[in-house]
Design an enzyme around this catalytic site. Structure first.
Site, PDB file in Angstrom:
ATOM      1  N   LYS A   1      51.849  -1.915 -45.881  1.00 32.34           N
ATOM      2  CA  LYS A   1      52.701  -1.000 -45.103  1.00 32.34           C
ATOM      3  C   LYS A   1      52.052   0.357 -44.883  1.00 32.34           C
ATOM      4  O   LYS A   1      52.425   1.079 -43.966  1.00 32.34           O
ATOM      5  CB  LYS A   1      54.068  -0.818 -45.789  1.00 32.34           C
ATOM      6  CG  LYS A   1      54.969  -2.040 -45.672  1.00 32.34           C
ATOM      7  CD  LYS A   1      56.404  -1.684 -45.991  1.00 32.34           C
ATOM      8  CE  LYS A   1      57.340  -2.853 -45.765  1.00 32.34           C
ATOM      9  NZ  LYS A   1      58.739  -2.538 -46.049  1.00 32.34           N
TER      10      LYS A   1
ATOM     11  N   LYS B   1      53.060 -13.544 -42.391  1.00 36.40           N
ATOM     12  CA  LYS B   1      54.419 -14.040 -42.665  1.00 36.40           C
ATOM     13  C   LYS B   1      55.356 -13.628 -41.530  1.00 36.40           C
ATOM     14  O   LYS B   1      55.130 -12.605 -40.860  1.00 36.40           O
ATOM     15  CB  LYS B   1      54.932 -13.533 -44.016  1.00 36.40           C
ATOM     16  CG  LYS B   1      55.280 -12.070 -44.062  1.00 36.40           C
ATOM     17  CD  LYS B   1      56.213 -11.740 -45.240  1.00 36.40           C
ATOM     18  CE  LYS B   1      56.763 -10.342 -45.012  1.00 36.40           C
ATOM     19  NZ  LYS B   1      57.811  -9.906 -45.871  1.00 36.40           N
TER      20      LYS B   1
ATOM     21  N   LYS C   1      60.628  -9.263 -39.888  1.00 38.14           N
ATOM     22  CA  LYS C   1      61.535  -8.582 -38.967  1.00 38.14           C
ATOM     23  C   LYS C   1      60.907  -7.329 -38.386  1.00 38.14           C
ATOM     24  O   LYS C   1      61.374  -6.808 -37.385  1.00 38.14           O
ATOM     25  CB  LYS C   1      62.878  -8.293 -39.625  1.00 38.14           C
ATOM     26  CG  LYS C   1      62.867  -7.656 -41.003  1.00 38.14           C
ATOM     27  CD  LYS C   1      64.300  -7.288 -41.369  1.00 38.14           C
ATOM     28  CE  LYS C   1      64.808  -7.811 -42.681  1.00 38.14           C
ATOM     29  NZ  LYS C   1      64.509  -6.947 -43.814  1.00 38.14           N
TER      30      LYS C   1
END
Ligand code: AMP
Ligand code: TRP
Length: 327
Positions: free
Chosen positions: A111, A192, A195
């Site tokens: 992130k 993966k 969202k």
């Protein structure tokens, strides 16, 4: 009865990955465990959120929990921020966590990669997650594969607390599904399904319309072969689709392979779309009913009240063990 705790962030639309990796297991576990399922808004704000979107997404994710089959009479469903003790224990556990441990977290590395400025909240996020789990002395934590490392840190922190201040916390175990712990993107099977992926074609959102689902599955990447065979190393895209098929139909992976033996990808994908649509349609209908009824706010309030009682007891004990002057 064993205690179960898990959470999902309200930071975008829930995907089929969230459903297969986490939510479906929440529903199974609620029957014979004491369950707490949270919408983790405090975790969501570790990256910037628009306030109006955060409010809507929070209510929407909570409604999806119930629509997926979590029964508020059996499991507490609530907002993480409504149980204020999480943040307090989170701070205490942050003080037990080393920078090195946090720097090793792959979710943080992913992130923060390439960002000019990285919020400190994103860095200390796993200590708050440890607090979420330990504040209920949870035995089992149903999560997808990507959360395993955070669970290991939680266990380390529990052990560190116990050796410094006296045996108090139990060691929580991850509860990770054997099949479906890591559903991959439809456009790139090396990532993966997420969202936060900006490409909507990469994921199936739980609230996608049947036509959107059909379109996305028909466009999903496959290989140039012809066999519907489960082989994640050599056929990652097709294996991912077989996993989704298996999880949404109740058939085993071998049964799915047998059903499509000798067939091409076209008919397989067509059926897969229908399997996913029929798994999600009843959920979507319940979702609409719940949102319309407005009952989610009272479900959340009741869930938070019950969870707060457990959390307050732990927090008081921890304050005492750590040497805080009683109030
Ligand atoms: P998040 O969306 O990061 O809040 O994840 C909520 C839960 O869903 C966690 O337990 C994740 O491990 C799980 N999860 C998220 N994405 C996937 C995926 N693609 N496959 C399986 N589980 C997932
Ligand atoms: N970190 C989890 C995720 O990104 C969400 C989460 C927060 C969580 N607190 C938790 C999961 C406690 C399990 C238990 O998916």
């Amino acid at each position: 009865m064993k205690r179960v705790l898990s959470g999902i962030q309200p930071s975008g639309k829930l995907t089929l990955g969230n459903y297969i990796g986490a939510l479906k297991n929440f529903v199974t576990l609620q029957h014979d465990h004491v369950c707490n399922f949270m919408v983790v808004d405090l975790h969501a704000i570790t990256v910037p959120q628009n306030p109006a979107d955060l409010r809507e997404q929070s209510e929407s994710v909570a409604a999806l929990f119930v629509a997926a089959g979590i029964d508020p009479a059996k499991a507490n469903v609530y907002m993480q921020s409504h149980v204020r003790q999480h943040a307090q224990l989170g701070w205490m556990l942050t003080t037990l966590t080393s920078m090195g441990e946090l720097e090793r977290m792959t979710q943080f590395k992913d992130k923060s990669a390439g960002k000019e400025s990285v919020g400190a909240g994103l860095f200390v996020y796993p200590a708050l997650m440890a607090a979420d789990i330990l504040i209920y002395n949870a035995d089992l934590v149903p999560v997808g594969e990507d959360q395993k490392q955070h669970l290991e840190l939680t266990r380390d922190l529990a052990g560190r607390f116990n050796s410094r201040y006296g045996e108090y916390f139990k060691m929580p175990e991850p509860y990770i599904p054997k099949v479906g712990a890591r559903i991959m993107s439809l456009d790139d099977a090396s990532k993966k399904m997420s969202k936060s992926n900006p490409n909507p074609g990469s994921m199936i959102a739980l609230l996608d319309t049947p036509d959107e689902i059909r379109k996305k599955i028909s466009r999903a990447t496959t290989d140039s072969g012809r066999e519907v065979r489960f082989d994640p190393a050599n056929k990652p895209e097709v294996s991912n689709l077989i996993t989704i098929y298996s999880q949404c139909s109740g058939l085993s992976v071998a049964e799915v392979e047998a059903r499509y033996e000798g067939q091409m990808y076209g008919p397989f994908k067509k059926d897969l779309a229908e399997v996913v649509v029929s798994e999600l349609e009843p959920l979507q209908q319940r979702y609409r009913d719940i949102r319309q009824s407005g009952e989610i706010r009272s479900i959340l309030r009741q869930g938070a009240e019950k969870a707060s009682e457990m959390a307050e007891k732990t927090l008081t004990d921890v304050q005492q063990l750590m040497g805080f002057l009683p109030y």
